[in-house]
Design an enzyme around this catalytic site. Sequence first.
Site, PDB file in Angstrom:
ATOM      1  N   GLU A 102       2.661   5.024  -3.997  1.00 27.47           N
ATOM      2  CA  GLU A 102       2.664   5.982  -5.130  1.00 27.47           C
ATOM      3  C   GLU A 102       4.006   6.690  -5.266  1.00 27.47           C
ATOM      4  O   GLU A 102       4.314   7.101  -6.392  1.00 27.47           O
ATOM      5  CB  GLU A 102       1.520   6.991  -4.939  1.00 27.47           C
ATOM      6  CG  GLU A 102       0.143   6.371  -5.064  1.00 27.47           C
ATOM      7  CD  GLU A 102      -0.211   5.476  -3.889  1.00 27.47           C
ATOM      8  OE1 GLU A 102       0.244   5.763  -2.768  1.00 27.47           O
ATOM      9  OE2 GLU A 102      -0.927   4.484  -4.098  1.00 27.47           O
ATOM     10  N   ASP A 105      -8.900   4.000  -1.925  1.00 29.61           N
ATOM     11  CA  ASP A 105      -9.822   4.447  -0.875  1.00 29.61           C
ATOM     12  C   ASP A 105     -11.114   5.034  -1.441  1.00 29.61           C
ATOM     13  O   ASP A 105     -11.267   6.244  -1.586  1.00 29.61           O
ATOM     14  CB  ASP A 105      -9.113   5.465   0.024  1.00 29.61           C
ATOM     15  CG  ASP A 105      -7.964   4.831   0.784  1.00 29.61           C
ATOM     16  OD1 ASP A 105      -7.896   3.582   0.811  1.00 29.61           O
ATOM     17  OD2 ASP A 105      -7.135   5.560   1.338  1.00 29.61           O
ATOM     18  N   ASP A 151       0.856  -1.192   0.000  1.00 30.56           N
ATOM     19  CA  ASP A 151       0.000   0.000   0.000  1.00 30.56           C
ATOM     20  C   ASP A 151       0.896   1.247   0.000  1.00 30.56           C
ATOM     21  O   ASP A 151       2.116   1.141   0.147  1.00 30.56           O
ATOM     22  CB  ASP A 151      -0.869  -0.059   1.272  1.00 30.56           C
ATOM     23  CG  ASP A 151      -1.911   1.041   1.303  1.00 30.56           C
ATOM     24  OD1 ASP A 151      -2.300   1.540   0.233  1.00 30.56           O
ATOM     25  OD2 ASP A 151      -2.324   1.421   2.425  1.00 30.56           O
TER      26      ASP A 151
HETATM   27  C1  GLC Z   1      -4.574   3.393   2.993  1.00 29.97           C
HETATM   28  C2  GLC Z   1      -5.122   2.207   2.205  1.00 29.97           C
HETATM   29  C3  GLC Z   1      -6.176   1.506   3.020  1.00 29.97           C
HETATM   30  C4  GLC Z   1      -5.571   1.085   4.370  1.00 29.97           C
HETATM   31  C5  GLC Z   1      -5.009   2.292   5.106  1.00 29.97           C
HETATM   32  C6  GLC Z   1      -4.282   1.892   6.368  1.00 29.97           C
HETATM   33  O1  GLC Z   1      -5.547   4.356   3.156  1.00 29.97           O
HETATM   34  O2  GLC Z   1      -5.605   2.573   0.954  1.00 29.97           O
HETATM   35  O3  GLC Z   1      -6.667   0.400   2.325  1.00 29.97           O
HETATM   36  O4  GLC Z   1      -6.561   0.490   5.151  1.00 29.97           O
HETATM   37  O5  GLC Z   1      -4.096   2.964   4.253  1.00 29.97           O
HETATM   38  O6  GLC Z   1      -3.251   1.037   6.122  1.00 29.97           O
END
Ligand code: GLC
Length: 808
Positions: free
Chosen positions: A414, A486, A411
Site C-alpha cells: 500500500e 486480510d 503483499d
Molecule cells: C499480510 C497479508 C497476509 C500474509 C501476512 C504475512 O497480513 O495480507 O496474506 O499472510 O501479511 O505475510
Amino acid sequence: MRPRMIIFLLAIMRIAAGKETMAQYQYLGNVTRLDREGSGVLLHCGADLVRLSFLTGDALRLTLARQGQWQEGVEYALAKIAWPGTNYTLTETATHFMLKTDALEVRIKRAPCRFAFYDARGNLLNQDDEAFGLAWDGNEVAAFKSLLEGEKFFGLGEKTGELDRRGREYTMWNTDDPAYTERTDPLYQSHPFFMGLREGRAYGIFFNNTYRSYFNLGAGNHRLYYFRAEGGPMSYFFFTGPNLQHILSRYSELVGRMPLPPKWALGYQQCRYSYHPESEVRRLAETFREKKIPADVIYLDIDYMDDYRCFTFDPKRFPDPGQLFADLQHLGFKVVTIVDPGIKADSGYAVYDSGVAGGHFLKYPDGQLYSGNVWPGKCHFTDYARAESRQWWGDLIGKFIAAGVAGIWNDMNEPSVWGREAPLLVQFDKDGSKTSLKEMRNLFGHLMAQATIEGLRRHRPHERPFLLTRAGFSGTQRYAASWTGDNVSTFEHLEIGIRLCLAMGLSGISFVGADVGGFAGASSPELMARWMQVGAFTPLFRTHTEVDTPDQEPWSFGEAMEDLNRGYIELRYRLLPYTYTQFQRASITGLPIMKPLFWEFPDDAETYQQHNQTTYLWGDDLLVAPVTREGERLRKVYLPKGKWVDFWENKAYEGGQYIFIDAPLEKLPLFVRGGAVIPMGEVQQYAGEKPDSLITLHVYPGENRESSWYEDDGKSLAYENGEWALTRFNFSVKGKNLTLNISAREGKYIPAARDYRILLHSQAAAPKKITANRRKLGSNEFAFDNKTGTASVMIKDSGEKCEVTFGY
Ligand code: GLC
C-alpha cells in the site's frame, strides 16, 4: 486587552480577509473562446482552459488547466495512449456549443462553462451541476454533478457493501486495514472508476487522478454527486454505453485487461502463514496427492525467508529450495512465494547494498533514505516510479525465480508500515521529475506489480507469468491478479468477499478472490465447507489463514468435511474447460467472470436488490446461489427470466421468480441457463495432468443459444500466434427436434484425440430417434437414464462439424 480577546479578534480579521482560512471553491467561468483542435476542442474560460478530446465516438477525455497550467507527466494507469479519435460535428447557439459524434453529444453551456452528456438520440446521461461544475480550492480539484432521479452507481473497485454506491461516500487511499468490516473504507486498492445507470442508459467516468480522492455519490444531500482529489489534475474520461458491458470494455481498453493466465493458476491454491520448514511443505503436497484432493499451487509466506530478507531462503528451514521445487513440480505443484516491498536495512545483505548503491530506495526531500518498520524491522522501499529501479527490481525477481519459483505474491504494497503510513513528503523520481507520496501512494502497489511482472516476463519470456497483488490502482489488472486482503473467518465475511469480488469485476479486475475459509480467526467446519463452495466459483481459488490459527487444509475438519471439500475442488477441475473459456473471453473483453445478476439481466428490477447480490453468474451460463448464513439449509433464490436447470437434480425452473431450494451442507445451489452447452473434463489432480481424452458436453434445453469452448497449451504465449482452438456449440429447438451443432474447430492448436459424451439433460422421456450428422444411431449407441432424465450419446471428436439431433 486580554490575550484571549486579541486572539479572537485576529481570527475574525483573518476570516474577513478571505480565502486562506475560509476555504471556498472557485468554479469554472464563462467560455470566452473555443478552438477546434484534432479530435476535440480547447475551451478558454478566461485564463482557465479545458481540453475535450474524443478517443473514439463513444469516449472522450476532459482536462482542466487552471490558469493555463497543464499538469503533464507519466500517467501510470493508462495502457493505451494513442486513440484513433473521431469525426464530430460542432454546432453553436447563443447559449451552447454542441459536439456530436455517432454515439455521444456533449452540450457545453457558455455562461458559465458547464458540461452535459447525451446519447446519440438526445437522452441525457450526465450533467454538471448548473451552478458548480468543475471547481478548485487550493490544490484540491472537484467535479460537481447533478444527482439524477433513479440513478444507480456501480464500480469503484475494492469497496465493501451494497453494489449500488448511491448514497455513500468513498475514499481512494490504499490502506492496510486487517480484519476490516462491512463499513471499512478505504481498503487496499483504489479504482477511481464508476458507471452510472438510469432508465436503462449507462455512462462511465474514470477520474484519472492518483491523489487521495473522494467519491460522494449523493451522501448527505439530494442535489449533487461529486468527486474530488486533494491534488493533481482535474482530468476524467467519459464513456458512453449503450450498456454497462460496452463501457467497462472501453474503460479496460484504456487501462488494460487481465492477460490470459497460465491454466494452473485457475486450479486450487493452498496457502497459510506460513508453511515451513521444507518437510512440512513436502508433507502438505504429498497429503493432497494421497488424499486425491486436486491442487496446483502451494504458497510460501514470509517465514521461508532468512530473517524476512526478500529474495533469500532461510538456510535451516529451506536448505535446498531448488531441489524442493523440482520435487514438488514432479508431484504437479507450482510454488508461489511472497515478496514484500520492505528491504531490510542491513549492510552486508546484497539486495540492500545494491539498492543503496544504485539509488533505488525512496528518500526524503533532503536526500536521506526513508525507512519504516515492517516484518524485518527497519526497511527501505524501492522507488518503483523510476524505470531504472524497476529494472533492478525485475532482475532481482528474475534471479530469484531461477531456483524454480513459479509465481510471485506481492503483499504489503500500500505500502504498509507499522504505524500505518509513511510520511507524505517521501519522494519519488518519475524518471526525472520529483513527486511525493501524495501523488504516488495509490500507485505504489501498481508500480511494484509492474516491476515484478516485467522481471518475470524478461526472465521467463516463453511462459505466462503469475503474480498476485494486494494493493493496486486502475490498470493493475494488466499486471496481476488480486485478492481482498486480510478477511476474517466468519459467515459475514463470506458475504463481504462475494460482494467485493463482484465489485472488483465491475471495475475491470476479472482475476480476483478472497481468502477461502477466512484469514484471521478459526474457521468452523461448516464455514469452511460453504466457503469452498464459493471458492470453487471465484476466479482466484485460494485458501489462506493467519499465523497460529488452526489448520485450514481441505482435510482439517474431519472426514465428512474432507469429502465435501474434495467434491467441490474436483468440480472446479471438471469445469476447467468451461472456466478457462470464460477467462480467455475476459482477457479479450475486460469483462468480469463472476458477475452480479443485473449484469446480464439489467431490465429485471429484482436483480438489483441487495439480498440478490450474493447470487451471481459464473461465466455466461452458470448461476451460483451460495449459502452464506450459518445453519441455513433452505435457500431462497431469485432466478432471472429464462429457463434454469438445477445442476444437481436436473429439474428445470422458469425464471422471473423466487424459488426455495434445499441446501444441505453438501449442496451449493447451482443452476445452468437453458440452451447452454457446458464442456466438462474429467477430474485431474492438477491442471493439465492428462490430456482431455473425454469431454462431456452437458446440454440443457431452453432457448436457442450459442456457447463455445476455448483451448490452447495452457502455459506458453503460442496462443498469441494463433495456437489456439475454438469450438462453437449451438443449441436449437425446431418442432420436436432438439439439435446440438458442434462447429468445425477453428484455430491452429491441435488438441489430443478425444471423445465427446453428449448429455442432454432434463428430459421427461427418451428421444425416439437420435441422429449424428444425419445418420440414425443404433440403440447401442445411446442411452437414456430414466432417473435423471438424461439422454447420452458418445461420438468421436474429429474436429469437423457435427450435428446431433434428438427427435421426439
Ligand atoms: C499480510 C497479508 C497476509 C500474509 C501476512 C504475512 O497480513 O495480507 O496474506 O499472510 O501479511 O505475510
